[in-house]
Design an enzyme around this catalytic site. Structure first.
Site, PDB file in Angstrom:
ATOM      1  N   ASP A  66     -30.587 -55.061  20.236  1.00 15.80           N
ATOM      2  CA  ASP A  66     -29.649 -56.093  19.495  1.00 15.80           C
ATOM      3  C   ASP A  66     -29.846 -55.360  17.848  1.00 15.80           C
ATOM      4  O   ASP A  66     -30.217 -54.233  17.899  1.00 15.80           O
ATOM      5  CB  ASP A  66     -30.710 -57.533  19.079  1.00 15.80           C
ATOM      6  N   ARG A 110     -31.986 -63.265  21.523  1.00 11.30           N
ATOM      7  CA  ARG A 110     -31.974 -64.670  21.700  1.00 11.30           C
ATOM      8  C   ARG A 110     -31.015 -65.166  22.522  1.00 11.30           C
ATOM      9  O   ARG A 110     -30.319 -64.136  23.015  1.00 11.30           O
ATOM     10  CB  ARG A 110     -31.837 -65.099  20.193  1.00 11.30           C
ATOM     11  N   GLY A 111     -30.705 -66.402  22.768  1.00 12.89           N
ATOM     12  CA  GLY A 111     -29.603 -67.143  23.558  1.00 12.89           C
ATOM     13  C   GLY A 111     -29.735 -66.577  24.976  1.00 12.89           C
ATOM     14  O   GLY A 111     -30.790 -66.320  25.608  1.00 12.89           O
ATOM     15  N   TYR A 168     -11.282 -64.884  19.422  1.00 11.85           N
ATOM     16  CA  TYR A 168     -12.290 -64.901  20.291  1.00 11.85           C
ATOM     17  C   TYR A 168     -11.542 -64.714  21.822  1.00 11.85           C
ATOM     18  O   TYR A 168     -12.162 -64.187  22.762  1.00 11.85           O
ATOM     19  CB  TYR A 168     -13.120 -66.072  20.123  1.00 11.85           C
TER      20      TYR A 168
HETATM   21  P1  NAI Z   1     -26.131 -65.769  20.352  1.00 15.44           P
HETATM   22  O1  NAI Z   1     -25.290 -65.769  19.091  1.00 15.44           O
HETATM   23  O2  NAI Z   1     -27.181 -66.771  20.401  1.00 15.44           O
HETATM   24  O3  NAI Z   1     -26.547 -64.354  20.644  1.00 15.44           O
HETATM   25  C1  NAI Z   1     -25.833 -63.036  20.380  1.00 15.44           C
HETATM   26  C2  NAI Z   1     -26.849 -61.959  20.275  1.00 15.44           C
HETATM   27  O4  NAI Z   1     -25.857 -60.895  20.166  1.00 15.44           O
HETATM   28  C3  NAI Z   1     -27.467 -62.276  19.006  1.00 15.44           C
HETATM   29  O5  NAI Z   1     -28.871 -62.009  19.135  1.00 15.44           O
HETATM   30  C4  NAI Z   1     -26.743 -61.095  18.216  1.00 15.44           C
HETATM   31  O6  NAI Z   1     -27.723 -60.512  16.938  1.00 15.44           O
HETATM   32  C5  NAI Z   1     -26.348 -60.076  19.045  1.00 15.44           C
HETATM   33  N1  NAI Z   1     -25.252 -59.250  18.508  1.00 15.44           N
HETATM   34  C6  NAI Z   1     -24.258 -59.735  17.823  1.00 15.44           C
HETATM   35  N2  NAI Z   1     -23.465 -58.789  17.299  1.00 15.44           N
HETATM   36  C7  NAI Z   1     -24.152 -57.642  17.544  1.00 15.44           C
HETATM   37  C8  NAI Z   1     -23.931 -56.159  17.403  1.00 15.44           C
HETATM   38  N3  NAI Z   1     -22.820 -55.693  16.908  1.00 15.44           N
HETATM   39  N4  NAI Z   1     -24.633 -55.555  18.216  1.00 15.44           N
HETATM   40  C9  NAI Z   1     -26.060 -55.698  18.937  1.00 15.44           C
HETATM   41  N5  NAI Z   1     -26.089 -57.122  19.221  1.00 15.44           N
HETATM   42  C10 NAI Z   1     -25.247 -57.896  18.471  1.00 15.44           C
HETATM   43  O7  NAI Z   1     -24.959 -66.006  21.364  1.00 15.44           O
HETATM   44  P2  NAI Z   1     -24.931 -66.599  22.822  1.00 15.44           P
HETATM   45  O8  NAI Z   1     -24.539 -68.311  22.877  1.00 15.44           O
HETATM   46  O9  NAI Z   1     -26.354 -66.327  23.522  1.00 15.44           O
HETATM   47  O10 NAI Z   1     -23.721 -65.756  23.389  1.00 15.44           O
HETATM   48  C11 NAI Z   1     -23.826 -64.853  24.234  1.00 15.44           C
HETATM   49  C12 NAI Z   1     -22.606 -64.214  25.127  1.00 15.44           C
HETATM   50  O11 NAI Z   1     -22.161 -65.401  25.883  1.00 15.44           O
HETATM   51  C13 NAI Z   1     -21.720 -64.018  23.634  1.00 15.44           C
HETATM   52  O12 NAI Z   1     -20.864 -62.871  24.436  1.00 15.44           O
HETATM   53  C14 NAI Z   1     -20.862 -65.294  23.867  1.00 15.44           C
HETATM   54  O13 NAI Z   1     -19.551 -64.988  23.391  1.00 15.44           O
HETATM   55  C15 NAI Z   1     -20.861 -65.638  25.372  1.00 15.44           C
HETATM   56  N6  NAI Z   1     -20.480 -67.019  25.611  1.00 15.44           N
HETATM   57  C16 NAI Z   1     -21.226 -68.033  24.918  1.00 15.44           C
HETATM   58  C17 NAI Z   1     -21.109 -69.582  25.528  1.00 15.44           C
HETATM   59  C18 NAI Z   1     -22.005 -70.329  25.068  1.00 15.44           C
HETATM   60  O14 NAI Z   1     -21.758 -71.654  25.349  1.00 15.44           O
HETATM   61  N7  NAI Z   1     -23.015 -70.272  24.215  1.00 15.44           N
HETATM   62  C19 NAI Z   1     -19.973 -69.771  26.309  1.00 15.44           C
HETATM   63  C20 NAI Z   1     -19.224 -68.705  26.629  1.00 15.44           C
HETATM   64  C21 NAI Z   1     -19.294 -67.443  26.391  1.00 15.44           C
END
Ligand code: NAI
Length: 439
Positions: free
Chosen positions: A232, A211-212, A344
């Site tokens: 994932d 996702r995301g 973080y």
């Molecule tokens: P999200 O929470 O929507 O998606 C993260 C995905 O990583 C999820 O599908 C989750 O199941 C998976 N995940 C978590 N722990 C895991 C593990 N131990 N093993 C395998 N998969 C795992 O997050 P989003 O917003 O898509 O963020 C993606 C990346 O971008 C992250 O590293 C986040 O820190 C970074 N980020 C996001 C920002 C934002 O504004 N959304 C801003 C800055 C950085």
């Protein structure tokens, strides 16, 4: 989540009211689409100082022109700026044309590496950074301004293509260094492949891709021709399979914090891996005084320790093929710091350290580049959960006065993953609309 303010300012009354009140004026960004893959208008080439690049001849594919009434993009070659007099040519070149650059247009300034033996050259080349960042803040109308430091125009082609295109809609105020063409540049070998599918016959694994942002990255790499592996956690298996099926890829359910995650990835990919995107990440916010050790360790484990472990394992085992690309995910919180995010912020700053240290060695020893994207405020489920006022501040406190979309991070990742980006190494590129945080 819909940005209602952006929709409102797109209407006549909305524009009138917000102008009168002196409120931010976000312009709808023109992003890449299959129907509109490139900027439609002219790409104007200007020069300040005496340049040796001969860009128009070296890069005919960029379609640069010497004059234009209404350019969609301006490339200013300032590599020959060596003193205050030639620095004034930057002003002289851009002052007359800046007003005519189209909405969502691009300005890319080309600079030279700072010369340690010539402090006049170093001073005026560094001046280009302040110039670029200042122009980015004032130019408005969805237009972006970036600086590329380079020595070899051909090595920078994939970077210039990206920065001049709609794919870089949310990248502004950045300084990107491009080295000489090196072992990691497999473009020659790829020359016969389809330029619209640079990753054809390449395998790309994206962690946290159910996702995301990760899903958008997988989708964009698949668009560019890659066979994608959607990794994932087991709990997200259904979503991971859905994404993989849609993209013609495969799902791999695995907790990336497992001590043997790297070995399990290598075992699942007997033919090796070309692109590794470390995207999985979590937040467990609390001020330090209230933060239990578990919140600290879980964030550090997912966001940093697992990235270190899997990278080491995949490089050491040879699973990462030569010409490979590693793209990790930092955050502006790792650059600027953020209250409630000591865990973080530490984990994401750690990514920056990892990239800077490993990049030269990974390229020399394995022919693999290592870079990071540092997203700012991106519209995802994670940011939708942020309280309204903080969310609004996050969205508007950048030069484009709006949040980015997952696809903006994905496009930046795809540029770094491109076989032609072998001279881009050790870079941390913010995808933040030139956020004020950590600027
Ligand atoms: P999200 O929470 O929507 O998606 C993260 C995905 O990583 C999820 O599908 C989750 O199941 C998976 N995940 C978590 N722990 C895991 C593990 N131990 N093993 C395998 N998969 C795992 O997050 P989003 O917003 O898509 O963020 C993606 C990346 O971008 C992250 O590293 C986040 O820190 C970074 N980020 C996001 C920002 C934002 O504004 N959304 C801003 C800055 C950085």
């Amino acid at each position: 989540m819909a940005d209602r303010y952006l929709s409102f300012t797109g209407t006549g009354p909305g524009r009138f009211l917000t102008r009168r009140l002196g409120l931010p004026q976000p312009a709808p960004l023109k992003r890449w689409s299959a129907e509109r893959p490139a900027q439609a208008g002219d790409r104007l080439l200007l020069t300040a100082g005496k340049s040796d690049l001969e860009l128009a001849a070296a890069e005919p594919g960029l379609g640069l022109t010497a004059s234009s009434e209404r350019p969609d993009a301006v490339l200013l070659d300032a590599t020959g700026v060596r003193d205050i007099e030639t620095l004034a040519e930057v002003h002289a070149a851009l002052h007359p044309v800046v007003r005519s650059v189209a909405a969502s247009g691009r300005i890319v300034v080309l600079g030279a590496p700072l010369d340690p033996a010539d402090h006049h050259q170093a001073a005026v080349q560094q001046a280009l950074e302040g110039f670029t960042r200042s122009l980015g803040k004032e130019i408005g109308r969805g237009r972006t301004v970036n600086l590329v430091r380079l020595t070899d125009a051909r090595a920078a082609e994939s970077t210039l293509r990206f920065l001049l295109s709609p794919k870089s809609a949310y990248v502004s105020g950045q300084v990107i260094e491009v080295g000489a063409r090196e072992a990691g540049d497999t473009r020659e070998a790829e020359a016969l492949t389809d330029p619209d599918r640079p990753l054809a016959n390449h395998t790309a694994l994206v962690t946290g891709a159910a996702r995301g942002i990760g899903e958008a990255v997988a989708e964009t790499l698949a668009r560019d021709g890659a066979r994608v592996v959607v990794l994932d956690v087991p709990q997200a298996e259904q979503d991971a399979r859905r994404v993989a099926d849609r993209l013609g890829g495969t799902a791999l359910t695995l907790d990336i914090t497992a001590p043997d995650a790297g070995e399990r990835i290598a075992a699942a990919l007997p033919d090796g891996l070309d692109v590794l995107v470390h995207n999985a990440g979590i937040t467990r916010d609390r001020r330090l005084v209230n933060m239990p050790a578990e919140r600290w360790s879980s964030v550090l484990d997912v966001n940093l320790a697992s990235v270190l472990r899997t990278t080491d394992a995949l490089l050491a085992s040879g699973a990462m093929r030569r010409g490979g690309r590693i793209v990790a995910t930092a955050s502006i919180a790792g650059l600027a710091g953020n209250a409630g995010q000591t865990n973080y912020g530490a984990s994401k700053a750690g990514i920056v350290g990892l990239v800077r240290s490993l990049a030269p060695r990974a390229l020399a020893e394995h022919g693999v580049t290592v870079n990071a994207v540092a997203p700012g405020f991106i519209e995802t489920k994670m940011t939708a959960a942020v309280p309204l006022l903080i969310r609004e501040a996050g969205r508007r406190m950048n030069s484009l006065a709006q949040g980015g979309l997952p696809v903006d991070v994905a496009e930046t990742t795809a540029w770094l993953a491109d076989p032609g980006s072998g001279a881009v190494n050790g870079q941390v590129v913010r995808v933040c609309g030139q956020s004020l945080l950590g600027a």
